[in-house]
Motif scaffolding. Sequence first.
Motif, PDB file in Angstrom:
ATOM      1  N   LEU A  58      19.815  -9.215  -2.721  1.00 23.10           N
ATOM      2  CA  LEU A  58      20.088  -9.038  -4.144  1.00 23.10           C
ATOM      3  C   LEU A  58      18.870  -9.368  -4.996  1.00 23.10           C
ATOM      4  O   LEU A  58      18.608  -8.695  -6.001  1.00 23.10           O
ATOM      5  N   PHE A  59      18.109 -10.368  -4.602  1.00 24.70           N
ATOM      6  CA  PHE A  59      16.925 -10.747  -5.372  1.00 24.70           C
ATOM      7  C   PHE A  59      15.894  -9.621  -5.368  1.00 24.70           C
ATOM      8  O   PHE A  59      15.416  -9.202  -6.427  1.00 24.70           O
ATOM      9  N   THR A  60      15.531  -9.129  -4.185  1.00 27.50           N
ATOM     10  CA  THR A  60      14.522  -8.076  -4.122  1.00 27.50           C
ATOM     11  C   THR A  60      15.035  -6.778  -4.736  1.00 27.50           C
ATOM     12  O   THR A  60      14.266  -6.022  -5.343  1.00 27.50           O
ATOM     13  N   ALA A  61      16.348  -6.514  -4.595  1.00 29.48           N
ATOM     14  CA  ALA A  61      16.921  -5.316  -5.208  1.00 29.48           C
ATOM     15  C   ALA A  61      16.798  -5.382  -6.730  1.00 29.48           C
ATOM     16  O   ALA A  61      16.465  -4.389  -7.386  1.00 29.48           O
ATOM     17  N   THR A  62      17.062  -6.555  -7.293  1.00 29.11           N
ATOM     18  CA  THR A  62      16.956  -6.725  -8.746  1.00 29.11           C
ATOM     19  C   THR A  62      15.523  -6.549  -9.212  1.00 29.11           C
ATOM     20  O   THR A  62      15.259  -5.883 -10.232  1.00 29.11           O
ATOM     21  N   GLU A  63      14.587  -7.135  -8.471  1.00 26.35           N
ATOM     22  CA  GLU A  63      13.180  -6.998  -8.844  1.00 26.35           C
ATOM     23  C   GLU A  63      12.736  -5.538  -8.781  1.00 26.35           C
ATOM     24  O   GLU A  63      12.032  -5.047  -9.675  1.00 26.35           O
ATOM     25  N   LEU A  64      13.139  -4.844  -7.732  1.00 28.42           N
ATOM     26  CA  LEU A  64      12.751  -3.450  -7.568  1.00 28.42           C
ATOM     27  C   LEU A  64      13.386  -2.564  -8.637  1.00 28.42           C
ATOM     28  O   LEU A  64      12.761  -1.640  -9.162  1.00 28.42           O
ATOM     29  N   ALA A  65      14.638  -2.860  -8.968  1.00 25.83           N
ATOM     30  CA  ALA A  65      15.354  -2.041  -9.943  1.00 25.83           C
ATOM     31  C   ALA A  65      14.807  -2.199 -11.354  1.00 25.83           C
ATOM     32  O   ALA A  65      15.007  -1.319 -12.199  1.00 25.83           O
ATOM     33  N   THR A  66      14.135  -3.304 -11.629  1.00 30.33           N
ATOM     34  CA  THR A  66      13.707  -3.579 -12.997  1.00 30.33           C
ATOM     35  C   THR A  66      12.219  -3.383 -13.256  1.00 30.33           C
ATOM     36  O   THR A  66      11.794  -3.447 -14.410  1.00 30.33           O
ATOM     37  N   VAL A  67      11.405  -3.145 -12.225  1.00 27.89           N
ATOM     38  CA  VAL A  67       9.972  -2.990 -12.459  1.00 27.89           C
ATOM     39  C   VAL A  67       9.715  -1.870 -13.465  1.00 27.89           C
ATOM     40  O   VAL A  67      10.425  -0.868 -13.504  1.00 27.89           O
ATOM     41  N   ILE A  68       8.684  -2.071 -14.278  1.00 19.93           N
ATOM     42  CA  ILE A  68       8.323  -1.106 -15.315  1.00 19.93           C
ATOM     43  C   ILE A  68       7.038  -0.397 -14.916  1.00 19.93           C
ATOM     44  O   ILE A  68       5.989  -1.043 -14.762  1.00 19.93           O
ATOM     45  N   PRO A  69       7.052   0.917 -14.727  1.00 23.21           N
ATOM     46  CA  PRO A  69       5.813   1.633 -14.389  1.00 23.21           C
ATOM     47  C   PRO A  69       4.876   1.670 -15.594  1.00 23.21           C
ATOM     48  O   PRO A  69       5.276   2.082 -16.687  1.00 23.21           O
ATOM     49  N   LEU A  70       3.649   1.235 -15.380  1.00 26.04           N
ATOM     50  CA  LEU A  70       2.654   1.211 -16.455  1.00 26.04           C
ATOM     51  C   LEU A  70       1.516   2.196 -16.191  1.00 26.04           C
ATOM     52  O   LEU A  70       1.044   2.859 -17.101  1.00 26.04           O
TER      53      LEU A  70
ATOM     54  N   ASP B 217       0.840  -1.197   0.000  1.00 29.90           N
ATOM     55  CA  ASP B 217       0.000   0.000   0.000  1.00 29.90           C
ATOM     56  C   ASP B 217       0.877   1.249   0.000  1.00 29.90           C
ATOM     57  O   ASP B 217       2.087   1.193   0.219  1.00 29.90           O
ATOM     58  N   GLU B 218       0.262   2.378  -0.263  1.00 32.74           N
ATOM     59  CA  GLU B 218       0.996   3.635  -0.470  1.00 32.74           C
ATOM     60  C   GLU B 218       1.739   4.118   0.768  1.00 32.74           C
ATOM     61  O   GLU B 218       2.688   4.891   0.653  1.00 32.74           O
ATOM     62  N   ASP B 219       1.323   3.672   1.943  1.00 29.00           N
ATOM     63  CA  ASP B 219       1.994   4.090   3.176  1.00 29.00           C
ATOM     64  C   ASP B 219       3.129   3.165   3.580  1.00 29.00           C
ATOM     65  O   ASP B 219       3.826   3.428   4.567  1.00 29.00           O
ATOM     66  N   HIS B 220       3.314   2.080   2.845  1.00 29.29           N
ATOM     67  CA  HIS B 220       4.356   1.101   3.191  1.00 29.29           C
ATOM     68  C   HIS B 220       5.067   0.644   1.918  1.00 29.29           C
ATOM     69  O   HIS B 220       5.057  -0.534   1.562  1.00 29.29           O
ATOM     70  N   LEU B 221       5.715   1.582   1.253  1.00 27.61           N
ATOM     71  CA  LEU B 221       6.354   1.290  -0.028  1.00 27.61           C
ATOM     72  C   LEU B 221       7.760   0.710   0.125  1.00 27.61           C
ATOM     73  O   LEU B 221       8.315   0.184  -0.844  1.00 27.61           O
ATOM     74  N   GLU B 222       8.323   0.803   1.317  1.00 24.65           N
ATOM     75  CA  GLU B 222       9.661   0.245   1.519  1.00 24.65           C
ATOM     76  C   GLU B 222       9.592  -1.278   1.555  1.00 24.65           C
ATOM     77  O   GLU B 222       8.825  -1.860   2.325  1.00 24.65           O
ATOM     78  N   ILE B 223      10.386  -1.927   0.705  1.00 19.72           N
ATOM     79  CA  ILE B 223      10.424  -3.389   0.667  1.00 19.72           C
ATOM     80  C   ILE B 223      11.228  -3.876   1.872  1.00 19.72           C
ATOM     81  O   ILE B 223      12.374  -3.479   2.066  1.00 19.72           O
ATOM     82  N   GLU B 224      10.638  -4.747   2.664  1.00 20.66           N
ATOM     83  CA  GLU B 224      11.263  -5.143   3.928  1.00 20.66           C
ATOM     84  C   GLU B 224      12.424  -6.112   3.728  1.00 20.66           C
ATOM     85  O   GLU B 224      13.419  -6.050   4.452  1.00 20.66           O
ATOM     86  N   GLU B 225      12.289  -7.042   2.775  1.00 19.32           N
ATOM     87  CA  GLU B 225      13.385  -7.982   2.518  1.00 19.32           C
ATOM     88  C   GLU B 225      14.412  -7.298   1.615  1.00 19.32           C
ATOM     89  O   GLU B 225      14.143  -7.049   0.447  1.00 19.32           O
ATOM     90  N   LYS B 226      15.570  -7.035   2.163  1.00 17.86           N
ATOM     91  CA  LYS B 226      16.598  -6.300   1.415  1.00 17.86           C
ATOM     92  C   LYS B 226      17.733  -7.249   1.058  1.00 17.86           C
ATOM     93  O   LYS B 226      18.626  -7.500   1.873  1.00 17.86           O
TER      94      LYS B 226
END
Length: 324
Positions: free
Chosen positions: A179-191, A168-177
Motif C-alpha cells: 500500500l505504501f509503494t502503491a500510494t507513492e507511485l499513484a501520486t507522483v507528479i511528472p515534471l 532506470d528505463e529498463d526496470h520501471l516496475e517497482i519491486e516492493e508491492k
Amino acid sequence: MKEAKFPKVITSLDEQILRTLLYYDIFHYPLTRGEVHKFLGAPADESIITSRLGYLRDHQIIFQFDEFFSLENDRHSIDRRVKGNLKAKEFLILAQKKATFISKFPFVRGVLASGSLSKGYMDDQSDLDFFIITKPGRLWIARTLLVFYKRLFLLNSHKYFCVNYFVDEDHLEIEEKNLFTATELATVIPLCGATQYQRLHGANSWLREFFPNFFKRSTDNVPETALLWTKSVLEGFINLCFGNSIEKYFHHITCSRWKRLYGKNYSASDFKVAFKSKSYASKNHPRNFQRTVVEIYDEKLRSFGLRHKTTNGALVTPNYSEHY
C-alpha cells in the motif's frame, strides 16, 4: 485512537472507505470524496461513494467539514490541509524549475515529484523529493553527479533538492508491492519526461490491484527531457572513458558508505528496503519511513477492528458484532 463503534449494518465498501481514511489519517490528512474514490481499494462509482460517506457520517463513524471527510471530529486537520495545499501550489513552481535543472544532468531521462508535494501538501518541515528515471546502465553515475552537486553547491541541504529514489528505463516496475509503494507511485507528479511517466505506469499495472479507480495524471503540459548537445557530448565522453567501470565504482563506494553509516542500525531485510542498491534501482531512506507507516497503519486498522490485506490481496473480514 478510540475503538470504533460500528452500526449494525456496514458494507464491505464502507470498510474500504474506512481503510482509505485510516491510511491518510496517519498524516492527519482528510480527504475529499474524489480522493476517497481514487484511493479506494475496491471498484465503485462516485455516486455510491457519496452515499456511503453520508451513511458513515450520519452514524458518526466519520466526520465531514466542508468537502473534506475525516476520522476526527475536529477542524484542525482541515485547516492544516488547506494551508498546506496552498503552500504546495507555490512549491510546485519551484519543483518544476528544479526538475528542469536536474533533467540536464547526464543520463537523466525523467524527473517526477514525490513525497509531500505529490500529495498536494507542504509545510515548513517538508522537503522537495524527486523520483529520477535514468538511462539503463548509468543510474549510479547520474545519482553520484546529482549528490555531488547537492553536497558541493547546496551544502548537502535536502530542503529543495532531495533525490532519494532512482530507477532506470529498463526496470520501471517497482519491486516492493504494498500500500505504501502503491500510494507513492499513484501520486507522483511528472515534471520532465512525459514518455517516461507513461511508461512507468505501464510497467506497474499491479497498482490497480490496490487502487482500481486510479487514473494517471495528464501529461499534456509535461515536457520531454531534452537531450541537449552539451549533455549528449558529456554522456558520450563518459561512455568512452570507461563508463561501465565508473558506474560499477560509484555503485560500490555508495553501497559501502551506506553499510558503514547505517548497516548496524537495521536488520538485513530492513536495510535492503531502506537502502535499495541494485544496479538498476537506488533508494536512500535512512528513517525507513515505509516500515513506520505500515506499522502505524496496522495499529489503526486494529483499533477499528479491521485487518490488513493478506499476502494474496484478500481481506480478512472483522467480526463487527463485537462492536455492537
